[in-house]
Write a protein that holds these residues in place. Structure first.
Motif, PDB file in Angstrom:
ATOM      1  N   ALA A 120       0.837  -1.208   0.000  1.00 39.28           N
ATOM      2  CA  ALA A 120       0.000   0.000   0.000  1.00 39.28           C
ATOM      3  C   ALA A 120       0.862   1.244   0.000  1.00 39.28           C
ATOM      4  N   SER A 121       1.940   1.169   0.726  1.00 39.04           N
ATOM      5  CA  SER A 121       2.854   2.303   0.787  1.00 39.04           C
ATOM      6  C   SER A 121       3.509   2.540  -0.564  1.00 39.04           C
ATOM      7  N   LYS A 122       3.839   1.452  -1.245  1.00 39.23           N
ATOM      8  CA  LYS A 122       4.457   1.582  -2.562  1.00 39.23           C
ATOM      9  C   LYS A 122       3.496   2.229  -3.552  1.00 39.23           C
ATOM     10  N   ALA A 123       2.234   1.825  -3.549  1.00 39.00           N
ATOM     11  CA  ALA A 123       1.236   2.420  -4.441  1.00 39.00           C
ATOM     12  C   ALA A 123       1.037   3.896  -4.114  1.00 39.00           C
ATOM     13  N   ALA A 124       0.960   4.196  -2.831  1.00 33.13           N
ATOM     14  CA  ALA A 124       0.798   5.598  -2.421  1.00 33.13           C
ATOM     15  C   ALA A 124       2.025   6.403  -2.813  1.00 33.13           C
ATOM     16  N   SER A 125       3.164   5.753  -2.684  1.00 35.32           N
ATOM     17  CA  SER A 125       4.408   6.424  -3.059  1.00 35.32           C
ATOM     18  C   SER A 125       4.428   6.740  -4.551  1.00 35.32           C
ATOM     19  N   GLN A 126       3.955   5.811  -5.383  1.00 36.48           N
ATOM     20  CA  GLN A 126       3.918   6.062  -6.831  1.00 36.48           C
ATOM     21  C   GLN A 126       2.938   7.188  -7.155  1.00 36.48           C
ATOM     22  N   HIS A 127       1.784   7.166  -6.508  1.00 41.13           N
ATOM     23  CA  HIS A 127       0.819   8.249  -6.733  1.00 41.13           C
ATOM     24  C   HIS A 127       1.408   9.589  -6.283  1.00 41.13           C
ATOM     25  N   ALA A 128       2.078   9.559  -5.165  1.00 42.43           N
ATOM     26  CA  ALA A 128       2.693  10.789  -4.660  1.00 42.43           C
ATOM     27  C   ALA A 128       3.787  11.270  -5.614  1.00 42.43           C
ATOM     28  N   ARG A 129       4.553  10.316  -6.166  1.00 43.13           N
ATOM     29  CA  ARG A 129       5.620  10.679  -7.105  1.00 43.13           C
ATOM     30  C   ARG A 129       5.019  11.305  -8.366  1.00 43.13           C
ATOM     31  N   VAL A 130       3.963  10.718  -8.899  1.00 42.32           N
ATOM     32  CA  VAL A 130       3.309  11.265 -10.093  1.00 42.32           C
ATOM     33  C   VAL A 130       2.786  12.670  -9.808  1.00 42.32           C
ATOM     34  N   LEU A 131       2.137  12.821  -8.666  1.00 42.96           N
ATOM     35  CA  LEU A 131       1.616  14.143  -8.311  1.00 42.96           C
ATOM     36  C   LEU A 131       2.756  15.147  -8.084  1.00 42.96           C
ATOM     37  N   ALA A 132       3.835  14.686  -7.475  1.00 44.80           N
ATOM     38  CA  ALA A 132       4.987  15.567  -7.240  1.00 44.80           C
ATOM     39  C   ALA A 132       5.622  15.977  -8.566  1.00 44.80           C
ATOM     40  N   GLU A 133       5.717  15.024  -9.499  1.00 43.39           N
ATOM     41  CA  GLU A 133       6.272  15.369 -10.813  1.00 43.39           C
ATOM     42  C   GLU A 133       5.357  16.336 -11.546  1.00 43.39           C
TER      43      GLU A 133
END
Length: 167
Positions: A120-133
């Protein structure tokens, strides 16, 4: 013909009188021509002096205008350089901020690997990375647009100053 031979003295007097009058007329004509020629020369001289004075004033105005425009160009270029330097500094700050955010995200991701919610953390991390980019790209474009707007404003002000300088 006999009449002509007998009355030659009055005819000779008339001829001499005519020649004297013609000579006087010619002399008067030459004097009048010389007087008009002198007046014409004075008139041409005055016209040339007026033209020279006008040209000198026009050149002085042109030089003044050119100096004003040169000052405006120098000031405008200085302002444009300042805008570009500010934009570069802002871009550098965004890069530093993005680096700090990325380091924080990677540290959180590493800590999340050890827990039971790693997926779950990995998925949230990817979403956060996309939003951060996406946010980073929007911020970068905002910087580009701000730089273009600032530069356009500086150029517009320089153009107005140049116009005011030649009025």
């Amino acid at each position: 013909m006999t009449w002509l031979l007998s009355n030659w003295k009055p005819l000779l007097c008339a001829l001499l009188l005519f020649l004297a009058a013609a000579g006087g007329w010619h002399e008067g004509s030459e004097r009048t021509d010389a007087a008009w020629q002198a007046k014409w020369y004075q008139h041409e001289k005055a016209d040339q002096q007026a033209a020279d004075a006008f040209e000198a004033r026009a050149r002085a105005n042109e030089q003044r205008y050119q100096q004003n425009i040169n000052k405006v160009l120098e000031n405008g270029q200085r302002n444009i350089d300042q805008v570009r330097a500010n934009a570069d500094a802002a871009a550098d700050q965004r890069v530093r901020d993005a680096g700090i955010q990325y380091a924080g995200r990677t540290a959180a991701a590493e800590a999340g690997r050890d827990s039971c919610t790693a997926a779950a953390s990995k998925a949230a991390s990817q979403h956060a990375r996309v939003l951060a980019e996406l946010l980073g790209e929007a911020d970068r474009l905002a910087g580009v647009y701000a730089e273009a707007a600032d530069e356009s404003r500086v150029r517009g002000l320089a153009c107005e100053a140049a116009y005011d300088g030649i009025r």
